[in-house]
Design an enzyme around this catalytic site. Structure first.
Site, short mmCIF file in Angstrom:
data_model
loop_
_atom_site.label_atom_id
_atom_site.label_comp_id
_atom_site.label_asym_id
_atom_site.label_seq_id
_atom_site.Cartn_x
_atom_site.Cartn_y
_atom_site.Cartn_z
N LEU A 131 -5.11 -9.37 6.42
CA LEU A 131 -4.25 -9.00 7.38
C LEU A 131 -5.05 -8.30 8.81
O LEU A 131 -5.90 -7.38 8.48
CB LEU A 131 -3.51 -7.53 6.67
CG LEU A 131 -2.20 -7.17 7.71
CD1 LEU A 131 -1.22 -6.68 6.92
CD2 LEU A 131 -2.52 -6.21 8.59
N HIS A 235 -12.83 1.34 4.92
CA HIS A 235 -13.42 1.57 6.04
C HIS A 235 -12.31 2.33 6.87
O HIS A 235 -10.95 2.22 6.37
CB HIS A 235 -13.21 0.04 6.89
CG HIS A 235 -13.83 -0.02 8.17
ND1 HIS A 235 -13.24 0.14 9.15
CD2 HIS A 235 -15.12 -0.42 8.50
CE1 HIS A 235 -13.78 0.26 10.35
NE2 HIS A 235 -14.96 -0.27 10.05
#
Length: 345
Positions: A131, A235
């Site tokens: 994505l 992240h």
């Protein structure tokens, strides 16, 4: 401005390549390599052309690539991928955190050692991944549209997917594009940087992991602090994605990516919110649903395989079917009498 999700086509190569160059590394499913992206699109075209229903107990190794399209301009502004069954071409490796407890009578002390074990536990699961939303479009819920459109696709093609589903989140990447986890663990055995290994994996697959990765457990206490602190952390740009996964019913169960240490989220496919709550209905009216009892915002999808389309819509259930707003109907190419799937936004 209206956006819709549709099946990727061969002529989407250039916008996918341009977006791949913006990922910043650690994004295995969207490598900035034309040859690899062309191979993905070709593989997806084969999957879209395969009309066989499939078997959830033994799903085939298929890849579906979706894109986010601005219906006004035709521009592609995002992408996402769905894998029906991982670990078919080569083993699907993960690290799983485990604890070894030992007791010393002489010292009268109990020691607990945390370890990382190399496993293929998730082999055969379906996967949602790849994505990416163009930085200029990260508003208005388009990331949610991309993410959840995959679950509606799965609900509409349920027999092609396995009983378990996973999502790998990108791990911590430092300012120079390196991975503290890779540097502290695998980098010591492979003689290559994280960027080199990540790119090689994206282009060639991870069989080299099987060839070179040590099979014995890695004791976390022996790793540098930078590597230890990265285990299981997404992240910073992936924290919202992790929250969305949790809202869908995914959980972190100690599996981490072998490259960057990012968390792997898992769920039972039929318990994913947007799958189990999805409904198939007939469009009975195309008009603004204001004033209709139960009017709500939703994701609506139609079309099978290569004809799949999904968008945000205003809807209401009435007269045994669905009232669909005209803008969404145009984006979907839907008419009165058509079957659509929807889930509340």
């Amino acid at each position: 401005m209206t956006f819709r999700i549709r099946a990727a086509r061969a002529n989407d190569l250039q916008p996918l390549y341009e977006m791949a160059k913006l990922t910043g590394g650690g994004f295995t499913n969207l490598p900035p390599d034309r040859k690899a992206l062309t191979a993905k699109l070709s593989r997806a075209a084969e999957a879209y052309a395969n009309c066989e229903e499939g078997d959830p107990k033994n799903p085939k190794d298929e890849l579906f690539v979706l894109v986010l399209e601005d219906t006004a301009t035709g521009e592609v502004r995002g992408t996402a991928q769905i894998f029906t069954s991982v670990g078919r071409q080569w083993p699907f490796y993960s690290y799983r955190m485990a604890t070894l407890t030992q007791h010393s009578k002489e010292l009268n002390r109990t020691f607990r050692a945390e370890m990382l074990n190399l496993v293929t536990d998730l082999e055969g699961s379906s996967e949602v991944g790849g994505l990416f939303l163009h930085p200029s479009e990260r508003a208005g819920g388009l990331g949610m549209l991309l993410a959840r459109s995959r679950y509606l696709f799965i609900a509409m093609h349920r027999k092609r997917f396995g009983d378990k589903i996973l999502a790998e989140l990108r791990g911590v990447i430092d300012e120079r594009g390196g991975s503290p986890f890779w540097d502290g663990v695998a980098g010591r055995f492979f003689g290559m940087s994280f960027q080199e290994a990540d790119y090689f994996n994206a282009i060639n697959g991870n069989q080299f992991i099987a060839d070179l990765m040590p099979k014995h457990p890695v004791y976390i206490a022996m790793l540098p602090e930078t590597a230890r602190s990265a285990i299981g952390l997404p992240h910073p740009s992936g924290r919202a994605a992790m929250r969305m996964l949790e809202e869908e019913g995914f959980a972190y169960e100690g599996y981490v990516d072998i490259f960057d240490g990012g968390p792997t989220m898992t769920a039972r496919t039929d318990r994913v919110r947007s799958i189990c709550e999805a409904k198939e209905v007939t469009v009975t009216h195309i008009r603004a649903p204001e004033g209709t009892g139960g009017a709500t915002k939703a994701l609506v999808a139609t079309g099978r395989l290569a004809d799949y389309r999904c968008t945000f819509a205003e809807v209401a259930e009435a007269d045994g079917g669905l009232v669909l707003d005209p803008v969404a109907a145009a984006a979907l190419g839907a008419s009165v009498g058509d079957k659509v799937w929807f889930v509340g936004r």
